[in-house]
Design an enzyme around this catalytic site. Structure first.
Site, PDB file in Angstrom:
ATOM      1  N   SER A  13       0.818  -1.217   0.000  1.00 53.94           N
ATOM      2  CA  SER A  13       0.000   0.000   0.000  1.00 53.94           C
ATOM      3  C   SER A  13       0.850   1.266   0.000  1.00 53.94           C
ATOM      4  O   SER A  13       0.328   2.354  -0.226  1.00 53.94           O
ATOM      5  CB  SER A  13      -0.942   0.014   1.213  1.00 53.94           C
ATOM      6  OG  SER A  13      -0.210   0.048   2.420  1.00 53.94           O
TER       7      SER A  13
ATOM      8  N   LYS B  95      -6.434   4.821   8.149  1.00 52.23           N
ATOM      9  CA  LYS B  95      -5.276   5.594   7.711  1.00 52.23           C
ATOM     10  C   LYS B  95      -5.605   7.084   7.680  1.00 52.23           C
ATOM     11  O   LYS B  95      -4.816   7.920   8.153  1.00 52.23           O
ATOM     12  CB  LYS B  95      -4.827   5.114   6.329  1.00 52.23           C
ATOM     13  CG  LYS B  95      -4.236   3.708   6.340  1.00 52.23           C
ATOM     14  CD  LYS B  95      -3.879   3.233   4.939  1.00 52.23           C
ATOM     15  CE  LYS B  95      -3.248   1.844   4.976  1.00 52.23           C
ATOM     16  NZ  LYS B  95      -2.905   1.353   3.625  1.00 52.23           N
TER      17      LYS B  95
END
Length: 808
Positions: free
Chosen positions: A658, A701
């Site tokens: 990611s 996040k």
């Protein structure tokens, strides 16, 4: 409109909001309970197929994550289905009179097992009363005396004739220690030794001849006496048998007629009658045992009539339909039964057929057995024995430790029973796949997979079912009812669990826990209906109980111990985002990523990989960067550079791809020299063509970076870049959404690296022209120029090295 503005997401795109107005109730008290299962259409179809098909091996494995309703679903379905199915037979164990170590299993219609046990108890009670009376009756004594007198008369007649003949020939029949013998006599008395010695040899020889002849006749008489004795015993036995048949027969005959449709039961009743007749003495009153001590008598031990009892092994007389058994502790004994023992004086253990106890599979025979797959696998002998039962279609009660003993212990081996049950195992997908690939017999015996999904599509019908689910829990557990806003808040939390605006969670264990907690906080707030505020408070309190480590890490950001800039611009430096999962709590945190480029031929150097702090997927993401750079900038020149990428202040392992787009942005900045805005964090993976790919944990996040920005001061320029394909996964908390609405924080979504680098630097990425070059002043042009400069510099150093070698 600028590119940055075009990529910005609106507050309405950051979360899906459930409209309470779509519900037509005030509180869930007005709603009925949920019937059936919420969602899981695939699983329900598989269950219907698996339960209906009767061929061998089509047992079910319910695969799914805990809390997805596997157990409650199958229980509810079987509860309804089993009622419509026939009730299975009763099973009893009875004594095997020929071979007591092999008890006989009898199947009877439901309820008849108890009847047989009652009938046998009444039979033995009656027989124990009737037989002693019959044995003491005048008729029996007369018949017995007649037989004995006839025997004695025959014997007397035989011995009378022999004695008369012997007397005529000078001999007498006398009884000695060694038995009956013929003795010569003189004047009606035995010869003395002197008289016998005085006889001549001829006289002695004649006496011996006569004695020998009479002895032979004596032996013939004794043979006839023995034959008469045998005939007398047979006559007495027949007398007892006739008495037994007359006493027992009219009690057993009605039972033979009652159970005439079951030949095995009739055969057992015949064996009972034969055993009673053969053991009439057991039914006589027992006399005390004479003690060696004068005047003291010991009571005689009564004979046991336990052999005539009926062990009701499986009793279905109260059952309505087929049985459904859920065995929570599937040990070998709990599943397949056991043979209990009774300790006697002296430490001896004894057992009999009445001590045979059933297991769950016996109780479920003719119906359904539900077991937990993991529990079956971890309990010794359970899995292998379960396979053996399914393979042979019969249930045996055995001692699993018998094969491991050095000395064989005598025990019983009860007759096996046919198995006609559907076995249902419940387990995680991980266990399912392990069994499928590593257990050869698994595919033969569990051919129906029931796959429970952890998420379900959000449809109007599902939303209504969610409200019914809340109503059911509130009523069953006597919780406070939810109003429409409370149900809406719960559904939003469900979408947050799966991070999908179009899906809802089927982790009903988590949903049920939130229902209970929200009801608790509503009770603390006065006891009214549960509202959206109570649900939000329950979520907040749940997080507060688990986020101590997250808060401690936030303190490190606030103190400056962990270096993260949220303002300013720096080339070759960017904020990446990662997710940390600690059992019951997950949160996001930013990480500083830096890149340095310099002359050399080492290519891409991943510092985490060099020190073995990165996993294979992360390494793959870094290697993709080389493919991207080569495909984009090496058409007219070779790539010749050295670059190092590092997650600063990272002392743990790094895994996942990611951050690959984050690292590529950082590299492009380092090559071009254009600074990156530090108030923007980035997440997303990238392929070799520069396309941004979706990642997981997007909400955590974003919220993690927002928390750091908030602590350091929101400037209105901060935000997060996410992949466009992650837009539907956004279910951000209310605080972040409000900050975006107020213009204090921003979320951008991008599809390509070029789009992302433009937001980060404020400089256009540039599109490649027909001549293979990029417009001047663009990021791609500056990167291309830097790579060309590095190649030229490497050539100059290479030429100077050659000149130096020539001079040497």
């Amino acid at each position: 409109m600028s590119v940055t503005t075009q990529r910005k997401l609106l507050p309405e795109q950051l979360r899906w909001t459930c409209d309470p107005g779509q519900f037509d109730f005030a509180t869930t008290d007005e709603l009925p309970e949920l019937e059936g299962t919420l969602g899981q259409a695939r699983a329900l179809t598989s269950i219907d197929f698996g339960l209906d098909i009767r061929e061998s091996g089509f047992n079910l494995f319910l695969a799914g994550e805990p809390g997805t309703g596997r157990t409650s679903t199958i229980k509810n379905i079987l509860k309804k289905k089993a009622r419509t199915e026939p009730t299975p037979s009763d099973w009893v164990y009875v004594n095997n009179f020929k071979t007591p170590d092999l008890p006989i299993a009898l199947a009877l219609p439901a309820g008849m097992g108890t009847e047989l046990a009652k009938d046998m108890s009444e039979l033995i009670t009656a027989v124990r009363s009737i037989i002693p009376k019959a044995l003491d009756s005048k008729e029996y004594e007369t018949n017995k005396s007649t037989i004995i007198e006839a025997y004695q008369e025959k014997n007397n007649e035989l011995f009378g004739k022999l004695e008369a003949e012997a007397k005529e020939r000078g001999f007498a029949l006398q009884r000695t220690v060694s038995g009956l013998v013929m003795v010569p006599q003189k004047e009606d008395r035995n010869y003395t030794q002197d008289e016998y010695e005085a006889l001549s040899d001829a006289e002695k020889e004649k006496l011996e001849e006569v004695g020998q002849e009479l002895t032979e006749k004596l032996n013939d008489v004794l043979r006839q006496v023995r034959d008469n004795e045998k005939l007398t015993k047979d006559s007495l036995s027949q007398l007892d048998r006739d008495l037994g048949n007359s006493s027992v027969g009219h009690h057993i005959d009605p039972l033979r007629e009652k159970y005439g449709d079951n030949p095995k039961v009739v055969e057992y009743l015949n064996a009972v009658q034969e055993d009673i007749i053969a053991n009439l003495e057991d039914f006589k009153p027992q006399q005390p045992v004479q003690s060696p001590i004068p005047g003291l008598k010991f009571p005689r031990q009564e004979p046991s009539f336990e052999r005539y009892e009926v062990n009701i092994f499986v009793d279905n007389h109260d059952a309505q339909g087929a049985p459904v058994v859920f065995e929570t502790n599937p040990t070998y004994s709990n599943l397949f039964g056991r043979i209990e023992h009774v300790m006697q004086m002296g430490g001896t253990a004894t057992t009999n057929f009445t001590l045979i106890k059933p297991g769950a599979i016996h109780k479920a025979n003719g119906g359904y057995l539900i077991v937990d797959a993991r529990e079956v696998l971890v309990n010794p002998f359970s899995w292998e024995s379960l396979k053996r039962c399914i393979r042979s279609a019969e249930i045996k009660i055995e001692d699993p430790l018998e094969q491991y003993r050095f000395i064989t212990i005598a025990t019983m081996k009860p007759e096996s029973m046919p198995l006609q049950a559907k076995i249902i195992m419940i387990g995680s997908p991980w266990i399912y796949y392990l069994l499928y690939h590593l257990e050869p017999d698994y595919r033969k015996f569990f051919k129906v997979k029931v796959d429970f999904d952890s998420r379900i599509a959000r449809t109007p019908e599902v939303l209504k079912d969610y409200a019914l689910f809340v109503s059911t829990h509130c009523k069953n557990e006597k919780l406070l009812p939810f109003d429409r806003s409370g149900v809406a808040g719960l559904i939003e939390y469900s979408a947050r669990l799966v991070e999908d605006q179009e899906k809802l969670s089927s982790q009903f264990m988590e949903i049920a826990d939130l229902i209970r907690e929200a009801s608790y906080w509503a009770g603390k707030d006065g006891g009214g209906p549960v509202t959206h505020a109570h649900v939000a408070n329950a979520i907040e309190q749940k997080v507060y109980r688990s986020n101590r480590i997250e808060e401690r890490m936030q303190e490190l950001f606030d103190e400056g111990t962990i270096l993260v800039d949220v303002a300013g611009e720096v080339p070759g430096q960017i904020n990446g985002l990662s997710v940390i999962s600690l059992a019951d709590h997950t949160f996001g945190r930013p990480s500083r990523v830096t890149a340095r480029v310099y002359l050399g031929r080492a290519g891409m150097v991943n510092i985490e990989r060099e020190v073995k702090l990165s996993g294979p997927i992360h390494d793959k993401g870094v290697l993709i960067l080389t493919g991207y750079l080569g495909g984009k900038f090496a058409h007219d020149k070779p790539l010749s550079f050295s670059a190092s990428i590092c997650f600063e202040q990272n002392y743990e392992g790094v895994e996942g791809d990611s951050a690959s787009s984050t690292e590529l942005y950082c590299l492009l900045s380092a090559f071009s020299g254009v600074p990156i805005r530090q108030g923007i964090a980035v997440t997303g993976s990238v392929n070799q063509h520069g396309m941004i790919q979706p990642i997981g944990g997007v909400n955590f996040k974003i919220e993690g970076f927002y928390a750091v920005c908030k602590a350091k001061g929101l400037t209105g320029e901060q935000g997060v870049i996410i992949p466009k394909s992650n837009e539907r996964h956004l279910m951000l908390n209310d605080e972040v959404v409000q900050a975006v609405r107020d213009g204090k924080f921003h979320i951008w979504s991008v599809e390509t690296i070029d789009q992302g680098i433009e937001i980060l630097t404020g400089v256009a990425a540039g599109e490649k022209g027909a001549d293979g070059t990029w417009p001047e002043g663009t990021i791609n042009h500056m990167v291309d120029m830097r790579l060309k400069q590095m190649i030229e510099s490497m050539k100059k150093f290479g030429a100077s090295d050659k000149d130096d070698k020539k001079q040497d």
